[in-house]
Design an enzyme around this catalytic site. Structure first.
Site, PDB file in Angstrom:
ATOM      1  N   ILE A  67       0.886  -1.163   0.000  1.00 53.27           N
ATOM      2  CA  ILE A  67       0.000   0.000   0.000  1.00 53.27           C
ATOM      3  C   ILE A  67       0.924   1.213   0.000  1.00 53.27           C
ATOM      4  O   ILE A  67       1.774   1.353   0.882  1.00 53.27           O
ATOM      5  CB  ILE A  67      -0.896   0.037   1.248  1.00 53.27           C
ATOM      6  N   SER A  68       0.787   2.067  -0.986  1.00 55.59           N
ATOM      7  CA  SER A  68       1.742   3.152  -1.165  1.00 55.59           C
ATOM      8  C   SER A  68       1.697   4.165  -0.024  1.00 55.59           C
ATOM      9  O   SER A  68       0.689   4.302   0.674  1.00 55.59           O
ATOM     10  CB  SER A  68       1.485   3.870  -2.495  1.00 55.59           C
TER      11      SER A  68
END
Length: 215
Positions: A67-68
């Site tokens: 998840i960035s």
């Protein structure tokens, strides 16, 4: 569309994230900031990483994906200048966190994920959270999804050595695409606008994403 699936103990942490990691670092698009207040990032994180959900770094998920980082997500969304009527293609569903943000900001979202396990989990979670303007598909994201083209905006959450031609072809006239371009050790966000049928590119932040894998 959604707040959380539970009485949310993470609300203060999420508000602090928006103020200290986003607004304080120059993110000024009110719609983006509001969406990141509404969408509970911790719901998309594996249980063992939920206490880190609002910290300023990526979070690992299954299939070697992440998840960035919240700031990079916000910069990409701000660069796209989404409107409530836009039709958006997302390449790389991952956990579904960015998909939920896009669903808050645009009219329709098609998201393509190469890993069926990730796509199925994200589809189920997004449905439970009430996002009914999202379609999650399993496929080769570098080929986009031509059946629903053209798109007003395309966002790519994996790094390509070169901008995939198929994605440029699926971008509407006047449309925008944000994509990390480069090799594993050197990537930069590129914002591409389609003007007169031609791609016009501007360079943005240096970044690091997992690679975009084509079939």
């Amino acid at each position: 569309m959604s707040s959380s699936l539970e009485g949310n103990p993470f609300t203060i942490s999420r508000q602090r994230m928006v103020e200290t990691q986003l607004r304080a670092r120059g993110i000024s698009d009110g719609r983006v900031l509001d969406a990141m207040i509404r969408v509970p990032r911790h719901e998309f994180a594996p249980e063992r990483y939920r206490d880190q959900a609002y910290e300023d770094h990526p979070l690992p998920i299954i299939e070697g994906q992440t998840i960035s980082q919240p700031y990079i997500v916000a910069r990409m969304l701000e660069a796209l200048s989404l409107s409530p009527s836009d039709r958006v293609l997302e390449v790389g569903t991952g956990s579904g966190y960015l998909t939920a943000l896009l669903a808050e900001l645009a009219a329709q979202v098609v998201s393509v994920e190469r890993h069926a396990t990730l796509a199925n989990a994200a589809r189920e979670l997004l449905s439970r959270m009430g996002y009914n303007n999202v379609r999650v598909l399993v496929g080769d994201g570098s080929q986009g999804y031509a059946a629903n083209a053209p798109y007003d905006a395309i966002i790519v959450s994996a790094a390509a050595a070169d901008v995939p031609r198929a994605l440029l072809q699926q971008l509407s006239e006047g449309g925008r695409m944000i994509i990390p371009v480069g090799m594993a050790d050197s990537q930069q966000l590129q914002l591409i606008r389609k003007v007169g049928g031609q791609a016009r590119t501007s360079l943005h932040e240096l970044c690091r994403f997992v690679p975009l894998v084509a079939e």
